[in-house]
Design a protein around this motif. Sequence first.
Motif, PDB file in Angstrom:
ATOM      1  N   ASN A   1       0.490  -1.317   0.034  1.00  0.00           N
ATOM      2  CA  ASN A   1      -0.068   0.012  -0.158  1.00  0.00           C
ATOM      3  C   ASN A   1       0.535   1.290   0.258  1.00  0.00           C
ATOM      4  O   ASN A   1       0.755   2.079   0.648  1.00  0.00           O
ATOM      5  CB  ASN A   1      -1.087  -0.003   1.145  1.00  0.00           C
ATOM      6  CG  ASN A   1      -2.044  -1.262   1.210  1.00  0.00           C
ATOM      7  OD1 ASN A   1      -2.329  -1.663  -0.322  1.00  0.00           O
ATOM      8  ND2 ASN A   1      -2.650  -1.658   2.315  1.00  0.00           N
ATOM      9  N   GLY A   2       2.323   0.552  -0.616  1.00  0.00           N
ATOM     10  CA  GLY A   2       2.562   2.102  -0.640  1.00  0.00           C
ATOM     11  C   GLY A   2       3.421   2.545  -0.040  1.00  0.00           C
ATOM     12  O   GLY A   2       4.892   3.830  -0.111  1.00  0.00           O
ATOM     13  N   ASN A   3       3.877   1.704   1.363  1.00  0.00           N
ATOM     14  CA  ASN A   3       4.295   1.896   2.720  1.00  0.00           C
ATOM     15  C   ASN A   3       5.850   0.873   2.833  1.00  0.00           C
ATOM     16  O   ASN A   3       4.911  -0.173   2.366  1.00  0.00           O
ATOM     17  CB  ASN A   3       3.606   2.289   3.506  1.00  0.00           C
ATOM     18  CG  ASN A   3       2.699   2.782   3.448  1.00  0.00           C
ATOM     19  OD1 ASN A   3       3.537   4.776   3.339  1.00  0.00           O
ATOM     20  ND2 ASN A   3       1.236   3.188   4.561  1.00  0.00           N
ATOM     21  N   VAL A   4       7.004   0.973   3.212  1.00  0.00           N
ATOM     22  CA  VAL A   4       8.288   0.099   2.865  1.00  0.00           C
ATOM     23  C   VAL A   4       7.531  -0.852   3.847  1.00  0.00           C
ATOM     24  O   VAL A   4       7.344  -0.244   5.263  1.00  0.00           O
ATOM     25  CB  VAL A   4       9.709   0.631   2.916  1.00  0.00           C
ATOM     26  CG1 VAL A   4      10.242  -0.290   2.831  1.00  0.00           C
ATOM     27  CG2 VAL A   4       9.522   1.487   1.829  1.00  0.00           C
ATOM     28  N   THR A   5       7.925  -1.710   3.678  1.00  0.00           N
ATOM     29  CA  THR A   5       8.152  -3.184   5.002  1.00  0.00           C
ATOM     30  C   THR A   5       8.749  -3.771   5.122  1.00  0.00           C
ATOM     31  O   THR A   5       9.210  -3.406   6.236  1.00  0.00           O
ATOM     32  CB  THR A   5       6.767  -4.602   4.531  1.00  0.00           C
ATOM     33  OG1 THR A   5       7.218  -4.691   3.204  1.00  0.00           O
ATOM     34  CG2 THR A   5       5.519  -3.583   3.946  1.00  0.00           C
ATOM     35  N   VAL A   6       9.660  -4.407   4.163  1.00  0.00           N
ATOM     36  CA  VAL A   6      10.661  -5.201   4.621  1.00  0.00           C
ATOM     37  C   VAL A   6      11.650  -4.340   3.689  1.00  0.00           C
ATOM     38  O   VAL A   6      11.688  -3.282   2.787  1.00  0.00           O
ATOM     39  CB  VAL A   6      11.084  -5.844   4.236  1.00  0.00           C
ATOM     40  CG1 VAL A   6      12.604  -6.422   5.361  1.00  0.00           C
ATOM     41  CG2 VAL A   6      10.147  -7.242   5.187  1.00  0.00           C
ATOM     42  N   ALA A   7      13.263  -3.535   4.256  1.00  0.00           N
ATOM     43  CA  ALA A   7      13.896  -3.065   3.787  1.00  0.00           C
ATOM     44  C   ALA A   7      15.266  -2.955   3.599  1.00  0.00           C
ATOM     45  O   ALA A   7      15.968  -3.668   4.878  1.00  0.00           O
ATOM     46  CB  ALA A   7      14.384  -1.533   3.980  1.00  0.00           C
ATOM     47  N   ASP A   8      16.316  -3.548   2.329  1.00  0.00           N
ATOM     48  CA  ASP A   8      17.880  -3.132   2.686  1.00  0.00           C
ATOM     49  C   ASP A   8      18.583  -2.360   2.415  1.00  0.00           C
ATOM     50  O   ASP A   8      18.815  -1.903   1.441  1.00  0.00           O
ATOM     51  CB  ASP A   8      17.909  -4.619   1.945  1.00  0.00           C
ATOM     52  CG  ASP A   8      19.368  -5.094   2.055  1.00  0.00           C
ATOM     53  OD1 ASP A   8      20.732  -4.243   2.980  1.00  0.00           O
ATOM     54  OD2 ASP A   8      19.916  -5.664   1.253  1.00  0.00           O
ATOM     55  N   ASN A   9      19.680  -2.183   3.006  1.00  0.00           N
ATOM     56  CA  ASN A   9      20.304  -0.772   3.757  1.00  0.00           C
ATOM     57  C   ASN A   9      21.803  -1.431   3.878  1.00  0.00           C
ATOM     58  O   ASN A   9      22.667  -0.446   4.420  1.00  0.00           O
ATOM     59  CB  ASN A   9      19.711   0.371   4.098  1.00  0.00           C
ATOM     60  CG  ASN A   9      20.736  -0.150   5.721  1.00  0.00           C
ATOM     61  OD1 ASN A   9      20.297  -1.147   6.372  1.00  0.00           O
ATOM     62  ND2 ASN A   9      19.985   0.904   7.328  1.00  0.00           N
ATOM     63  N   ASN A  10      22.047  -2.213   3.471  1.00  0.00           N
ATOM     64  CA  ASN A  10      23.100  -2.756   3.615  1.00  0.00           C
ATOM     65  C   ASN A  10      24.405  -3.259   5.064  1.00  0.00           C
ATOM     66  O   ASN A  10      25.054  -2.588   5.716  1.00  0.00           O
ATOM     67  CB  ASN A  10      24.514  -1.757   2.837  1.00  0.00           C
ATOM     68  CG  ASN A  10      25.926  -2.890   2.589  1.00  0.00           C
ATOM     69  OD1 ASN A  10      25.937  -3.903   2.730  1.00  0.00           O
ATOM     70  ND2 ASN A  10      26.710  -2.414   2.133  1.00  0.00           N
TER      71      ASN A  10
END
Length: 644
Positions: free
Chosen positions: A102-111
């Motif tokens: 729904n347009g919102n980040v749920t899981v992210a990878d920033n190294n």
Amino acid sequence: MKYRWISILAILLGVSHAVYSQTDSSSRLKDFGVPVAGDTMRINYVKTGGPLQQKDNISALVYMFNDYEWAVDDIVLKDGKGTYKLPENCAFVALLFYTAENGNVTVADNNNDHGYVATTISKDGKHVPGGQLAWGIFRKPSMGKAPHYFDKFEISNDALEMWVRKEMKDYLPNMPKYFDSYLAMLKLQTGDEYPEKAVRSMERLSRDPNLTEDNYVTFQNVYRFQLKDEHKADSVRQFILQKYPHGKTARFARYSEAYGMPLDEKKLIALEKFLHDFPVKESGGSQAFTYYNTYRTLAPAYFVSNQNDKLFALIPDMNFATLNENYHSIIEGVFIMNRLPVEKLYPVSKALIDAMIKKRHDLSYMEDVRYTHMQADEIAGMQMDNKLSIHIRLLTKMGKYTEAIPYLDLLTEKGKYTGAALNEARIKILENTGGETKVLPMLELGIRANAATPAMISKLKELHGDSAGFDVYLESLKAADDVKKIKEDLQAKLIREKFTAFKLEDMNGKTVSSADWKDKIVVIDFWATWCFPCKMAFPGMQLAVDKYAKDPSVGFYFIATMPRSKTYKEDIKKYISTSGFRFNVLYDNNVFKSLTPFFNSSAIPRKIIVENGYIRYTSEGYEGSPSKLADEISYVIEILKTEN
């Protein structure tokens, strides 16, 4: 003009045309290389070993520092690969790989919080102005001068100063563009000496002929909020108003004066004058919130005072986000709660919805760097679906079936069949526009999406013909994997919380005791006549009641709680007798209040399912689908039965 702000430290530490990158050979971002401003950046992301390893549909965000301004955009990936053309003035990039809902980040990878970040070089191999500054302020999250990216990573104050002064060494004439960042660094580093140094710095910069209104606003804010010098701050403010009579400061001053007034005719006149003197078309998109608040005050006021001509005159200047807010405040709630005749709502609903369709992709939800283009567009799509659903239902209620058809075609794939009330409206449209052969498939689609109303289920039963085998047929329409997942989720939510037995009076004056419910599974719905979501959920609850009407091991009670009038018992009887719902209603006597500490909430509707003195399941709110609610109650009951 000469500046004498460069420290010996900055000169000694200056490194010409170096490229700074916070990735390494073990990074999941492969072959990143050196980003070149104005060239196409190639992305090769390998999710193995990272937080997105088990995820599909991975996307990427790119944060950029372009001519000392932050920007964010999307990078479309296919199997982790993608390209992106950097702007010519891009000095710094940071990549974030993620999945969204729904347009919102749920899981992210920033190294692993090390970052996929790098400064760029120009096509002739030189620094791009702003790169060293961005390298410092981006990796100093507590400073608040860059988009949020890191979880805990933070460089020291000394490192920050080094990068800011490197920027000053190479690009001192650009100081007006990053003076606020310089002052923020200075405040962190100089402590008690900051007031004196800040004043000297502002005095030096004030001699620059290229200053903008934003620079003077920075001066004003430093004097007012940091140095507590109201006299000096007011003096700078007066200078700004004289130099920029139609600028941001003047605009905000006029808006604040008008918006802060009590809501009466004088306020409306003041807001109208604000729009006349500071037209949105001349704002350049800045301070969008001032227009958002102005339009969402004026438009409903015009509607309730029957001044639709004035309301319609505002619509061309509203962006999508503002149109959506006004549709919500003027049409949506009023229509759902049946507070006004649809004939009164129709012309405004049509004007607003048609304007929303035209401005559907204006990206008015971007909010600087909070959302990317794709995210803002997805949010707008969700809102468009919601408002289209209301307008289509309004047209259906008016019998304007043919007029509704083009609006149905504008729904997104995600929004086509997920609304139970919209699905029911679609059935009526089909029945009244020669689409009878499509009714059965549409009914079955509604069941598969678990978005069906009692009327739809009755119609499906009529068309199916076999009443004896209808329940089996109905269940067969649902995807087995979806049903399995729902049941697993409900199983995981089961609890065993002891509750104190109670006795309550029903509408006939009879006392009902929970102690008599031994070996029964009892569903309790806490509700109130003033609670609109409670009553919205009743069709779904009636489906569940009817399903277990002949099952002596299951009971349903609807406890009317939190009364707001002395005549609440009479109000409840009147509502139940005229609504058509067949419920066992009890009058609450602090039972719900005694349970709120356990729920950690006092909101209704609240459902609980009890068995032998224990609360086994509870849920709050209503999601809008009668069939989904009935399934939720039914599946929990069946799970509890299998325990016995």
